[in-house]
Design a protein around this motif. Sequence first.
Motif, short mmCIF file in Angstrom:
data_model
loop_
_atom_site.label_atom_id
_atom_site.label_comp_id
_atom_site.label_asym_id
_atom_site.label_seq_id
_atom_site.Cartn_x
_atom_site.Cartn_y
_atom_site.Cartn_z
N ALA A 135 12.21 17.16 -4.16
CA ALA A 135 13.49 17.25 -4.88
C ALA A 135 14.59 16.53 -4.12
O ALA A 135 15.33 15.71 -4.68
N LYS A 136 14.68 16.78 -2.83
CA LYS A 136 15.74 16.19 -2.01
C LYS A 136 15.63 14.66 -2.00
O LYS A 136 16.62 13.95 -2.19
N ASN A 137 14.41 14.17 -1.81
CA ASN A 137 14.22 12.74 -1.71
C ASN A 137 14.39 12.03 -3.05
O ASN A 137 14.82 10.89 -3.10
N LEU A 138 14.04 12.73 -4.12
CA LEU A 138 14.19 12.13 -5.44
C LEU A 138 15.65 11.85 -5.76
O LEU A 138 15.99 10.81 -6.32
N GLY A 139 16.53 12.80 -5.38
CA GLY A 139 17.97 12.60 -5.60
C GLY A 139 18.46 11.36 -4.89
O GLY A 139 19.14 10.51 -5.49
N LEU A 140 18.07 11.22 -3.62
CA LEU A 140 18.49 10.05 -2.84
C LEU A 140 17.95 8.77 -3.48
O LEU A 140 18.66 7.78 -3.65
N LEU A 141 16.67 8.83 -3.85
CA LEU A 141 16.01 7.66 -4.42
C LEU A 141 16.73 7.21 -5.69
O LEU A 141 16.92 6.01 -5.94
N LEU A 142 17.13 8.20 -6.48
CA LEU A 142 17.78 7.89 -7.75
C LEU A 142 19.10 7.15 -7.53
O LEU A 142 19.37 6.10 -8.14
N VAL A 143 19.93 7.68 -6.63
CA VAL A 143 21.23 7.06 -6.36
C VAL A 143 21.03 5.66 -5.77
O VAL A 143 21.69 4.68 -6.16
N TYR A 144 20.09 5.56 -4.83
CA TYR A 144 19.78 4.30 -4.17
C TYR A 144 19.36 3.26 -5.22
O TYR A 144 19.87 2.12 -5.27
N THR A 145 18.44 3.67 -6.10
CA THR A 145 17.95 2.76 -7.14
C THR A 145 19.09 2.30 -8.04
O THR A 145 19.18 1.13 -8.41
N LEU A 146 19.97 3.23 -8.35
CA LEU A 146 21.10 2.92 -9.22
C LEU A 146 21.99 1.84 -8.59
O LEU A 146 22.43 0.90 -9.26
N ILE A 147 22.26 1.99 -7.30
CA ILE A 147 23.09 1.01 -6.59
C ILE A 147 22.43 -0.37 -6.64
O ILE A 147 23.07 -1.38 -6.97
N VAL A 148 21.14 -0.41 -6.33
CA VAL A 148 20.42 -1.70 -6.36
C VAL A 148 20.46 -2.27 -7.78
O VAL A 148 20.68 -3.47 -7.98
N PHE A 149 20.28 -1.40 -8.74
CA PHE A 149 20.25 -1.83 -10.14
C PHE A 149 21.58 -2.48 -10.54
O PHE A 149 21.61 -3.58 -11.11
N VAL A 150 22.68 -1.82 -10.23
CA VAL A 150 24.00 -2.34 -10.64
C VAL A 150 24.28 -3.68 -9.96
O VAL A 150 24.60 -4.68 -10.62
N LEU A 151 24.11 -3.72 -8.63
CA LEU A 151 24.41 -4.96 -7.91
C LEU A 151 23.43 -6.06 -8.34
O LEU A 151 23.82 -7.21 -8.53
N GLY A 152 22.17 -5.69 -8.49
CA GLY A 152 21.14 -6.68 -8.87
C GLY A 152 21.41 -7.25 -10.25
O GLY A 152 21.22 -8.45 -10.48
N SER A 153 21.87 -6.42 -11.18
CA SER A 153 22.15 -6.89 -12.53
C SER A 153 23.25 -7.95 -12.50
O SER A 153 23.13 -9.02 -13.10
N VAL A 154 24.33 -7.63 -11.78
CA VAL A 154 25.46 -8.57 -11.69
C VAL A 154 24.95 -9.91 -11.14
O VAL A 154 25.26 -10.99 -11.65
N MET A 155 24.13 -9.80 -10.11
CA MET A 155 23.65 -10.99 -9.45
C MET A 155 22.74 -11.84 -10.34
O MET A 155 22.95 -13.04 -10.50
N LEU A 156 21.77 -11.19 -10.94
CA LEU A 156 20.83 -11.93 -11.80
C LEU A 156 21.57 -12.56 -12.97
O LEU A 156 21.30 -13.70 -13.36
N PHE A 157 22.51 -11.81 -13.52
CA PHE A 157 23.21 -12.28 -14.71
C PHE A 157 24.07 -13.50 -14.40
O PHE A 157 24.00 -14.52 -15.09
N THR A 158 24.88 -13.43 -13.34
CA THR A 158 25.73 -14.59 -13.04
C THR A 158 24.87 -15.79 -12.64
O THR A 158 25.20 -16.92 -12.99
N HIS A 159 23.79 -15.53 -11.94
CA HIS A 159 22.93 -16.64 -11.54
C HIS A 159 22.35 -17.33 -12.77
O HIS A 159 22.35 -18.56 -12.87
N ALA A 160 21.91 -16.52 -13.73
CA ALA A 160 21.33 -17.09 -14.96
C ALA A 160 22.39 -17.88 -15.73
O ALA A 160 22.11 -18.96 -16.26
N LEU A 161 23.62 -17.35 -15.77
CA LEU A 161 24.69 -18.06 -16.48
C LEU A 161 24.99 -19.40 -15.82
O LEU A 161 25.19 -20.40 -16.49
N ARG A 162 25.01 -19.39 -14.51
CA ARG A 162 25.27 -20.63 -13.77
C ARG A 162 24.21 -21.68 -14.09
O ARG A 162 24.49 -22.84 -14.29
N GLN A 163 22.97 -21.19 -14.11
CA GLN A 163 21.86 -22.11 -14.41
C GLN A 163 21.98 -22.66 -15.81
O GLN A 163 21.74 -23.84 -16.06
N GLU A 164 22.38 -21.77 -16.72
CA GLU A 164 22.53 -22.17 -18.12
C GLU A 164 23.59 -23.26 -18.22
O GLU A 164 23.40 -24.28 -18.89
#
Lengths: 377, 335
Positions: free
Chosen positions: A24-53
């Motif tokens: 339970a304890k580790n799942l909470g941490l994992l969830l928040v951690y994943t969310l942070i990576v997800f948000v930053l990663g989305s911004v990154m992938l999206f702008t990179h794709a737009l630049r390429q486009e």
Amino acid sequence: MPTWLLRQKYLIDFTLSSLLRRRAKNLGLLLVYTLIVFVLGSVMLFTHALRQEAAAVLEGAPEIVLQRLVAGRHDLLPASHLERIGSVRGVQKKEGRLWGYFYDPATRANYTLMVPHDRTIAGGEVVIGAGIARTRGLARGDFYTLRGQDGQPQTLRVADVLGSGSELVSSDLMLVSEDFFRRFFGIAPGLYTDVALTVRNPNEVRKIAEKLTLLLPDTRPILREEILRTYDAVFAWREGIVYVLLVGAVLAFVVFAWDKASGLSAEERREIGILKAIGWETGDVIRMKFWEGALVSLTAFLVGYLAAYVHVYYSDAALFEPVLKGWAVLYPRFQLLPTIDGLQVATLFFFTVFPYTVATIVPIWRAAITDPDAVMR
Amino acid sequence: MLLNPAILALLGVSAIVTLLVGAATAFGLHLLREWDIASGSELQLRLERRTYLIATLVAFSFVAELVSLLLFVYNAEAMHTQFVGAMCATGVLNVNPWGWPTLFLKIAVFFTGAVWLALNHLDNQGHDYPLVRVKYGLLLALFPLVLAAGAAQALFFLGLRPDVITSCCGALFSPESAGVAAEVAGLAPARAALALAASGALVLGAGSWVLLRGSGGGPFGAAGLLAFVVAIAAVVSLVALYVYEHPHHHCPFCVLKPGHDHVGYWLYVPLFAATALALGAGAVAPWRRVPSLAHAVPGEVRRRTRLAVIGYALFYAVATYAILRSNLTMTDVWW
């Protein structure tokens, strides 16, 4: 297998089972951690794709576009200018272009009217972009009426609708014949909107632009590489702004990780105490805790990055679209090309795993120096 | 300044690393004053415990610095589209006077960090913390280097202005211009080849000596450093020309591009790793006289030397292969 590797393998094995015991304890941490990576990663992938486009779209653009300026404003360019450009060495092809904007009050959108060079369009016909076809509900063979500069309605038959493959640039496009264009906007023969120049050797582009400004002082050259550079800078800047805004979130995550790592339960303390009592050294405990962090980070990073990938390429980045892409009535629908770039992954790593690791070092050490007798007593 | 995520990440990493190494240095000062292994006082116990934390912090910092060195070069390469006149990392590093110092300082931090980690690893194998003073003394010398690298990098990024017209590898690495880069580029290819072969023979010979006789780790470290300098000069003045198949293109960064099969990575990664290992072996070797380390030192030196020799061999093999497979023929001109 060398002893060193075996040792790490057993440590990982032990760490995994210990992580699973406190699910339970580790799942909470994992969830928040994943969310942070997800948000930053989305911004990154999206702008990179737009630049390429943007880069892909501009690949077919002319190397130099020459505009005439009158009192600092863009003005029509006479055909005599075209003849004078003919004497500049290195210019392979030059063509006067006719294009302009038309505001359609019915849809409250701006269309781009253009006379194409690579296809001929009959007098009473028009070829429209997919965006216009969508908003006006038009299809091939329909008739479409516009009000010209003299207030008279002009009716055109839709000869074709442009494919969605080029939608990013052709969404709001209307291709018409030269005659119609001049009549519709009231532009006299012998005048052009601007001139597109093709230059074979990229090293000569700047020199040619310099010569043009000397030869035709009332014009301004716009270079394709400048446009590309601007796009690059603008997208990188937008991405940077979003990142700066998200630094707060990363900091909150760091505090959270620190708190999680330092708040050892009595049971965990006992576990470390027993390990040390049966012969583990401080270094071993640190190594075990390091593997714990590495496993959590790796999982969060992979899952978060994959989720970001799906978010950007399969749901068109629904969460960030308005901020990063901009908006318009006739916004083109387009599919981004999936790309993964090493630099981006490394940057993302530094924004997520690095702060997490920094935040957990001191708590890990605190846990590792625990005296066995102090916790077991 | 250009606000891009890679730059933000690099600045953030160097700020945190400077902070961590700074804290470690402050502790080092305290330790150098108070350390007494014979004492059983509470202070000594606290110091001993704290060394684990500091060692972890510093090790982590150096690993981060290594990754950030890679990111720095990669980012400079990626940013070349944003500067007029830049075609690769060289142009970007030339945008203002801080680009090259940053790169050199980062490389220096990488190598000194590698030496520190080697000493730390050895120290952990002795039961009585035999190298603790040496380690923390070295840390005092290292901190200014980390600080300088961070400051140079910040100045470089803050001073990046996209409207500056920069000069790229074609101008910088040409024998006609002035400066170190031009000197290196102006080296006659035949002489560079000779120097490369000689330094290769020297370092591989020294390595083999260590592996066969179990002594001479110090000279091997020195030979490794020499081989590194010669190898970089040879890449600029000789190997790059064959990779590009162009007798006047000397750039050390364009070899990293996909158009040249990423051959640069095959050259630089083994070379840097081997040099770091050789320096580590050189730093570890003199401590065999310390009783608690007498057992560990020979194994450590041998292990590092073996890996370093493999790295150097790989580098020389790739360099030779790059020259042999090239379509550039300069017989009667250079040879």
